[in-house]
Design a protein around this motif. Structure first.
Motif: not given
Length: 89
Positions: A53-55, A75-76, A80-83, A87-89
């Motif tokens: 949903g965030i993505c 874009c999806y 990337l997350n902080s690691k 980020k997106c599934p």
């Protein structure tokens, strides 16, 4: 004259807010249905749907299928997350 301008301004604000509410309502339903399909086979569905949903809100697209196909939505794919992982599934 001042009363007329104030009335016009008030009507414009009311109509503008009604328009924004109606357009915002379309995106969540789009994202909810697409993310529900995308996360249908996920082990942690709540978490998958949250991040999807965030993505979706940021990118306005969700790749088809339950896994992969991220090239359909760059874009999806590129979020990337902080690691440094996707980020997106």
């Amino acid at each position: 004259m001042k009363c007329w301008i104030a009335t016009l301004l008030l009507v414009t604000l009311i109509l503008g807010s009604a328009f924004l509410e109606s357009t915002e309502a379309t995106y969540p339903s789009f994202c909810d249905s697409k993310c529900g399909e995308r996360c249908s086979k996920a082990g942690l569905k709540k978490r998958c749907i949250k991040y999807c949903g965030i993505c979706c809100a940021a990118c306005n697209c969700v790749p088809s299928g339950t896994y992969g196909n991220k090239s359909e939505c760059p874009c999806y794919r590129d979020k990337l997350n902080s690691k440094g992982k996707s980020k997106c599934p």
